[in-house]
Design a protein around this motif. Sequence first.
Motif, mmCIF file in Angstrom:
data_model
loop_
_atom_site.group_PDB
_atom_site.id
_atom_site.type_symbol
_atom_site.label_atom_id
_atom_site.label_comp_id
_atom_site.label_asym_id
_atom_site.label_seq_id
_atom_site.Cartn_x
_atom_site.Cartn_y
_atom_site.Cartn_z
ATOM 1 N N LYS A 160 0.838 -1.207 0.000
ATOM 2 C CA LYS A 160 0.000 0.000 0.000
ATOM 3 C C LYS A 160 0.869 1.252 0.000
ATOM 4 O O LYS A 160 0.554 2.236 -0.682
ATOM 5 C CB LYS A 160 -0.921 -0.020 1.214
ATOM 6 C CG LYS A 160 -1.831 1.195 1.330
ATOM 7 C CD LYS A 160 -2.759 1.318 0.138
ATOM 8 C CE LYS A 160 -3.798 0.222 0.099
ATOM 9 N NZ LYS A 160 -4.782 0.430 -1.002
ATOM 10 N N TYR A 161 1.964 1.214 0.737
ATOM 11 C CA TYR A 161 2.900 2.349 0.770
ATOM 12 C C TYR A 161 3.474 2.614 -0.613
ATOM 13 O O TYR A 161 3.536 3.766 -1.075
ATOM 14 C CB TYR A 161 4.016 2.036 1.775
ATOM 15 C CG TYR A 161 5.180 2.994 1.767
ATOM 16 C CD1 TYR A 161 5.057 4.297 2.227
ATOM 17 C CD2 TYR A 161 6.434 2.575 1.302
ATOM 18 C CE1 TYR A 161 6.137 5.159 2.229
ATOM 19 C CE2 TYR A 161 7.522 3.433 1.311
ATOM 20 C CZ TYR A 161 7.368 4.727 1.771
ATOM 21 O OH TYR A 161 8.439 5.578 1.758
ATOM 22 N N ARG A 162 3.864 1.548 -1.324
ATOM 23 C CA ARG A 162 4.387 1.722 -2.681
ATOM 24 C C ARG A 162 3.310 2.231 -3.628
ATOM 25 O O ARG A 162 3.583 3.056 -4.501
ATOM 26 C CB ARG A 162 4.969 0.399 -3.186
ATOM 27 C CG ARG A 162 6.339 0.076 -2.604
ATOM 28 C CD ARG A 162 6.986 -1.095 -3.324
ATOM 29 N NE ARG A 162 6.308 -2.341 -3.027
ATOM 30 C CZ ARG A 162 6.664 -3.147 -2.022
ATOM 31 N NH1 ARG A 162 7.683 -2.833 -1.237
ATOM 32 N NH2 ARG A 162 6.008 -4.271 -1.806
ATOM 33 N N GLN A 163 2.086 1.737 -3.457
ATOM 34 C CA GLN A 163 0.989 2.185 -4.312
ATOM 35 C C GLN A 163 0.738 3.673 -4.130
ATOM 36 O O GLN A 163 0.535 4.408 -5.111
ATOM 37 C CB GLN A 163 -0.278 1.403 -3.996
ATOM 38 C CG GLN A 163 -1.456 1.770 -4.902
ATOM 39 C CD GLN A 163 -2.773 1.249 -4.383
ATOM 40 O OE1 GLN A 163 -3.109 1.441 -3.212
ATOM 41 N NE2 GLN A 163 -3.525 0.585 -5.240
ATOM 42 N N ILE A 164 0.733 4.126 -2.891
ATOM 43 C CA ILE A 164 0.512 5.548 -2.613
ATOM 44 C C ILE A 164 1.588 6.397 -3.269
ATOM 45 O O ILE A 164 1.306 7.418 -3.909
ATOM 46 C CB ILE A 164 0.461 5.794 -1.091
ATOM 47 C CG1 ILE A 164 -0.839 5.214 -0.507
ATOM 48 C CG2 ILE A 164 0.578 7.279 -0.763
ATOM 49 C CD1 ILE A 164 -0.876 5.208 0.998
ATOM 50 N N ASN A 165 2.838 5.986 -3.128
ATOM 51 C CA ASN A 165 3.918 6.767 -3.719
ATOM 52 C C ASN A 165 3.895 6.717 -5.242
ATOM 53 O O ASN A 165 4.206 7.717 -5.902
ATOM 54 C CB ASN A 165 5.267 6.272 -3.182
ATOM 55 C CG ASN A 165 5.624 6.928 -1.867
ATOM 56 O OD1 ASN A 165 5.976 8.099 -1.818
ATOM 57 N ND2 ASN A 165 5.507 6.188 -0.779
ATOM 58 N N ARG A 166 3.524 5.584 -5.796
ATOM 59 C CA ARG A 166 3.390 5.491 -7.257
ATOM 60 C C ARG A 166 2.299 6.443 -7.743
ATOM 61 O O ARG A 166 2.458 7.125 -8.762
ATOM 62 C CB ARG A 166 3.066 4.047 -7.664
ATOM 63 C CG ARG A 166 2.703 3.876 -9.140
ATOM 64 C CD ARG A 166 3.823 4.316 -10.053
ATOM 65 N NE ARG A 166 3.496 4.052 -11.438
ATOM 66 C CZ ARG A 166 4.029 4.685 -12.467
ATOM 67 N NH1 ARG A 166 4.937 5.638 -12.275
ATOM 68 N NH2 ARG A 166 3.681 4.370 -13.703
ATOM 69 N N PHE A 167 1.195 6.508 -7.015
ATOM 70 C CA PHE A 167 0.121 7.428 -7.373
ATOM 71 C C PHE A 167 0.598 8.874 -7.312
ATOM 72 O O PHE A 167 0.343 9.667 -8.230
ATOM 73 C CB PHE A 167 -1.066 7.216 -6.432
ATOM 74 C CG PHE A 167 -2.173 8.217 -6.613
ATOM 75 C CD1 PHE A 167 -2.937 8.219 -7.768
ATOM 76 C CD2 PHE A 167 -2.449 9.154 -5.632
ATOM 77 C CE1 PHE A 167 -3.967 9.143 -7.939
ATOM 78 C CE2 PHE A 167 -3.471 10.076 -5.790
ATOM 79 C CZ PHE A 167 -4.234 10.072 -6.948
ATOM 80 N N LEU A 168 1.311 9.228 -6.259
ATOM 81 C CA LEU A 168 1.783 10.607 -6.123
ATOM 82 C C LEU A 168 2.823 10.950 -7.184
ATOM 83 O O LEU A 168 2.934 12.101 -7.606
ATOM 84 C CB LEU A 168 2.350 10.830 -4.720
ATOM 85 C CG LEU A 168 1.325 10.744 -3.586
ATOM 86 C CD1 LEU A 168 1.999 11.024 -2.246
ATOM 87 C CD2 LEU A 168 0.174 11.716 -3.806
ATOM 88 N N GLU A 169 3.577 9.951 -7.609
ATOM 89 C CA GLU A 169 4.513 10.183 -8.714
ATOM 90 C C GLU A 169 3.757 10.577 -9.973
ATOM 91 O O GLU A 169 4.146 11.526 -10.675
ATOM 92 C CB GLU A 169 5.332 8.933 -8.981
ATOM 93 C CG GLU A 169 6.276 9.069 -10.181
ATOM 94 C CD GLU A 169 6.743 7.733 -10.705
ATOM 95 O OE1 GLU A 169 7.374 7.718 -11.775
ATOM 96 O OE2 GLU A 169 6.477 6.709 -10.066
ATOM 97 N N THR A 170 2.677 9.857 -10.273
ATOM 98 C CA THR A 170 1.904 10.179 -11.475
ATOM 99 C C THR A 170 1.242 11.549 -11.352
ATOM 100 O O THR A 170 1.079 12.254 -12.342
ATOM 101 C CB THR A 170 0.833 9.104 -11.756
ATOM 102 O OG1 THR A 170 -0.125 9.087 -10.696
ATOM 103 C CG2 THR A 170 1.461 7.730 -11.894
#
Length: 396
Positions: A160-170
């Motif tokens: 979930k932590y990686r997903q959140i950061n991936r979203f914020l990257e986009t």
Amino acid sequence: MTDIQWQEELIRAIGSGELLQGTLSQLRRKDGELSPKTVVRPVQLKQGLHYQFEYHYATKVTHENLPPEQAGEKLVDLLSEHYKQALVKMPDADLQLLFNKKGKAAVLRKPPTAKADKAAAATHDRQKQRVIGAGQAAPFLIELGIMTADGAVHAKKQDKYRQINRFLETVNDVLPYLPKDKPLTIVDFGCGKSYLTFALYHLLAIEQKRDINVIGLDLKADVIDFCSRLADRLGYDRLTFQVGDIADYNAVTAADMVVTLHACDTATDAALAKAVGWGASVIMSVPCCQHEAFKQVRNDTLAPILSQGLLKERFAALATDAARGNMLEALGYKVQMLEFVDPEHTPKNLMIRAVRSEQKPSLQKWEQYVQFRDALGLTLSLEKMLSDFWPSEFKK
């Protein structure tokens, strides 16, 4: 190679930025305080080059970022005193260190497996993805049970932590397309428990001090109540949550950014149509459960695919998203299809990211869509929902 020699080589490699990755494993003594595995890698912070020590425990993963001079001493100390082996990757060689019971090291030099340019790119990407870095105790992540109070990410919440950061990257990538001369209105359709809604607010309102209003919409009243109470506790006064259906939502007449993650089947189309109608500068959509095309798609040439249920399901989902992207492009949006998270975490990992451009509607893109639609025998809801926006030449 003597102890002095391998220690000096590692310290030199860290000081010059040539150490690309180090993996330390097999503790000499299981005293419970040290992590069974430690991974060391370079990271670029605002203060310059640092080395991140990632400590893997049984139930958690913690991080420590050190400048090169401290990182070199730390690495040598861990290897000299606590671990039985290590694999260190550098541009010109891999070093495998094996320690005997007396702490003497046997050093094996092998051909390099990580090239400097690739490793540098990976380091850059990693930093870019981790907009909220480990060790940064973001209040909303603590409240949602992803981080501890000291900023450590819970082991079971790493995905979930990686997903959140991936979203914020986009999100970071499309910020230049958002208006800068007025408050931003952002609508998140089907927000659910709102991990990403809170992350978006944290990035824009807290970190970047942008003037924004974010609205989360979901059909589940209990979820909306939970999110509303959490927003109050965090003091996020420009983040509100409402119960409602996407198709019937008319509380705003314009929005700068529309997010829809895992809205089921044609609910995604309703969100895309709302976004176009509001003149949204940015659209970010992760579709889910595309049943509509599955029921309709037919093409004799594609019989080997369409005769197999699993293959037909996947093909129908891809065809639906391709058609959605094509329609948005016909209306002048620039569209990218992105991998949202690694496929190993969820198969629903495709994101449609669209930004409004100054381009006029494209008859060529429309004709391309029509040819694609007719070849597969499709009648798609999004085309009907966007009927008021099609130029007259599209309807001939």
